[in-house]
Design a protein around this motif. Structure first.
Motif, mmCIF file in Angstrom:
data_model
loop_
_atom_site.group_PDB
_atom_site.id
_atom_site.type_symbol
_atom_site.label_atom_id
_atom_site.label_comp_id
_atom_site.label_asym_id
_atom_site.label_seq_id
_atom_site.Cartn_x
_atom_site.Cartn_y
_atom_site.Cartn_z
ATOM 1 N N TYR A 12 57.805 32.149 58.865
ATOM 2 C CA TYR A 12 56.822 32.290 57.614
ATOM 3 C C TYR A 12 57.731 32.947 56.857
ATOM 4 C CZ TYR A 12 53.302 30.870 61.326
ATOM 5 O OH TYR A 12 52.704 30.420 62.180
ATOM 6 N N VAL A 13 57.352 32.734 55.532
ATOM 7 C CA VAL A 13 57.432 33.632 54.360
ATOM 8 C C VAL A 13 56.146 34.101 53.783
ATOM 9 C CG1 VAL A 13 58.805 33.556 52.081
ATOM 10 C CG2 VAL A 13 59.753 32.314 53.734
ATOM 11 N N PHE A 14 56.294 35.368 53.905
ATOM 12 C CA PHE A 14 55.155 35.878 53.221
ATOM 13 C C PHE A 14 54.911 36.303 51.839
ATOM 14 C CE2 PHE A 14 54.920 37.523 57.780
ATOM 15 C CZ PHE A 14 54.055 36.698 58.376
ATOM 16 N N LEU A 15 54.184 35.850 51.090
ATOM 17 C CA LEU A 15 54.177 36.221 49.755
ATOM 18 C C LEU A 15 52.937 37.024 49.266
ATOM 19 C CD1 LEU A 15 55.031 32.622 48.602
ATOM 20 C CD2 LEU A 15 56.351 34.627 48.493
ATOM 21 N N PRO A 16 52.663 38.251 49.372
ATOM 22 C CA PRO A 16 51.652 38.953 49.093
ATOM 23 C C PRO A 16 51.258 38.670 47.466
ATOM 24 C CG PRO A 16 53.054 40.357 49.989
ATOM 25 C CD PRO A 16 53.790 39.238 49.796
ATOM 26 N N ASN A 17 49.975 38.594 46.952
ATOM 27 C CA ASN A 17 49.742 38.305 45.614
ATOM 28 C C ASN A 17 48.748 39.289 45.202
ATOM 29 O OD1 ASN A 17 49.725 36.236 43.364
ATOM 30 N ND2 ASN A 17 47.708 35.868 44.209
ATOM 31 N N LEU A 18 48.722 39.747 44.154
ATOM 32 C CA LEU A 18 48.053 40.606 43.480
ATOM 33 C C LEU A 18 47.300 39.970 42.289
ATOM 34 C CD1 LEU A 18 46.255 43.278 43.090
ATOM 35 C CD2 LEU A 18 48.380 44.294 41.900
ATOM 36 N N GLU A 19 46.041 39.822 42.339
ATOM 37 C CA GLU A 19 45.469 38.941 41.107
ATOM 38 C C GLU A 19 44.111 39.600 40.837
ATOM 39 O OE1 GLU A 19 44.442 34.316 39.922
ATOM 40 O OE2 GLU A 19 46.026 34.729 41.412
ATOM 41 N N ASP A 20 44.051 40.065 39.777
ATOM 42 C CA ASP A 20 42.559 40.588 39.235
ATOM 43 C C ASP A 20 42.272 41.706 40.267
ATOM 44 O OD1 ASP A 20 42.218 39.004 37.330
ATOM 45 O OD2 ASP A 20 41.443 37.219 38.759
ATOM 46 N N ASP A 21 43.168 42.710 40.592
ATOM 47 C CA ASP A 21 43.093 43.767 41.476
ATOM 48 C C ASP A 21 42.596 43.612 42.655
ATOM 49 O OD1 ASP A 21 43.583 45.501 39.323
ATOM 50 O OD2 ASP A 21 41.439 45.614 38.433
ATOM 51 N N ASP A 39 42.790 35.276 52.356
ATOM 52 C CA ASP A 39 42.039 36.126 51.354
ATOM 53 C C ASP A 39 41.142 37.353 52.305
ATOM 54 O OD1 ASP A 39 40.252 37.623 49.909
ATOM 55 O OD2 ASP A 39 39.930 35.873 48.479
ATOM 56 N N PRO A 40 41.450 38.567 52.321
ATOM 57 C CA PRO A 40 40.729 39.539 53.113
ATOM 58 C C PRO A 40 39.138 39.422 52.916
ATOM 59 C CG PRO A 40 42.563 40.658 52.080
ATOM 60 C CD PRO A 40 42.417 39.158 51.434
ATOM 61 N N GLU A 49 41.380 25.330 43.507
ATOM 62 C CA GLU A 49 41.553 26.915 43.407
ATOM 63 C C GLU A 49 42.761 27.308 44.278
ATOM 64 O OE1 GLU A 49 39.434 31.283 43.873
ATOM 65 O OE2 GLU A 49 38.538 29.500 44.231
ATOM 66 N N PHE A 50 42.677 27.035 45.522
ATOM 67 C CA PHE A 50 43.703 27.129 46.607
ATOM 68 C C PHE A 50 44.867 26.520 46.150
ATOM 69 C CE2 PHE A 50 46.263 26.091 50.171
ATOM 70 C CZ PHE A 50 46.298 27.234 50.920
ATOM 71 N N SER A 51 44.955 25.471 45.803
ATOM 72 C CA SER A 51 46.214 24.841 45.276
ATOM 73 C C SER A 51 46.974 25.445 44.318
ATOM 74 C CB SER A 51 45.996 23.257 45.242
ATOM 75 O OG SER A 51 47.054 22.615 44.746
ATOM 76 N N LYS A 52 46.092 25.553 43.076
ATOM 77 C CA LYS A 52 46.560 26.195 41.911
ATOM 78 C C LYS A 52 47.276 27.605 42.422
ATOM 79 C CE LYS A 52 43.887 28.170 39.278
ATOM 80 N NZ LYS A 52 42.660 28.503 38.257
ATOM 81 N N THR A 53 46.371 28.417 42.956
ATOM 82 C CA THR A 53 46.858 29.981 43.176
ATOM 83 C C THR A 53 48.340 29.631 44.172
ATOM 84 O OG1 THR A 53 44.578 30.453 43.232
ATOM 85 C CG2 THR A 53 46.177 32.092 44.278
ATOM 86 N N ASP A 85 34.728 46.312 52.562
ATOM 87 C CA ASP A 85 34.717 47.230 51.479
ATOM 88 C C ASP A 85 35.539 46.496 50.325
ATOM 89 O OD1 ASP A 85 37.359 47.670 51.808
ATOM 90 O OD2 ASP A 85 37.167 49.468 53.031
ATOM 91 N N ASN A 86 35.627 47.190 49.320
ATOM 92 C CA ASN A 86 36.431 46.822 48.044
ATOM 93 C C ASN A 86 37.709 47.661 47.772
ATOM 94 O OD1 ASN A 86 34.533 44.621 47.458
ATOM 95 N ND2 ASN A 86 33.412 46.401 46.288
ATOM 96 N N VAL A 87 38.234 48.202 48.602
ATOM 97 C CA VAL A 87 39.411 48.969 48.440
ATOM 98 C C VAL A 87 40.627 48.912 49.487
ATOM 99 C CG1 VAL A 87 38.071 50.943 47.504
ATOM 100 C CG2 VAL A 87 38.385 51.008 49.760
ATOM 101 N N HIS A 88 40.387 48.149 50.569
ATOM 102 C CA HIS A 88 41.482 48.123 51.600
ATOM 103 C C HIS A 88 42.249 46.898 51.627
ATOM 104 C CE1 HIS A 88 39.358 51.556 53.323
ATOM 105 N NE2 HIS A 88 40.684 52.065 53.427
ATOM 106 N N CYS A 89 42.094 45.783 50.455
ATOM 107 C CA CYS A 89 42.758 44.497 50.652
ATOM 108 C C CYS A 89 44.166 44.530 50.894
ATOM 109 C CB CYS A 89 42.309 43.797 49.492
ATOM 110 S SG CYS A 89 42.581 44.689 47.786
#
Length: 124
Positions: A12-21, A39-40, A49-53, A85-89
């Motif tokens: 695997y290659v992991f690509l963490p992605n930050l989009e819109d916080d 997506d957490p 949407e999946f394909s584009k992202t 919650d909205n803080v631990h992604c």
């Protein structure tokens, strides 16, 4: 936590992605030639949407090499822990990489994932 070792082919290659916080994780499965996205906050992203992202994440990090492979876009094959919650992604994304990179399964533990404990462990 998972430790990388030298001179071994990784699946695997992991690509963490930050989009819109919000942190999510793109996964490139080299052996199966698959692109997956975790997506957490929700299970399974599919369609446009999946394909584009996912393709945007791969193109920004892999350039022309990744474009030459015929990738299959597929959902992640097992249920995983969801963020409540909205803080631990970001912590969830690190947890995803640790579980998958260590060849574990998300249901291997009787204890639910605790992002606060994980964050404390990372800080040590």
């Amino acid at each position: 936590m998972h430790k990388l070792s030298r001179n071994k082919i990784k699946r695997y290659v992991f690509l963490p992605n930050l989009e819109d916080d919000h942190w999510t994780l793109h996964i490139v499965d080299i052996l199966e030639k698959k692109l997956m996205h975790l997506d957490p906050k929700k299970f399974e992203r599919t369609g446009k949407e999946f394909s584009k992202t996912t393709k945007r994440a791969c193109n920004s990090r892999g350039g022309n090499v990744l474009n030459k492979i015929k990738w299959k876009i597929s959902p992640f094959p097992e249920k995983y822990h969801l963020q409540k919650d909205n803080v631990h992604c970001g912590v969830f994304v690190m947890h995803f990489m640790d579980v998958i990179g260590s060849n574990k399964h998300f249901d291997d533990s009787d204890t639910p994932f605790d992002p606060v404990k994980c964050r404390t462990d990372i800080a040590r």
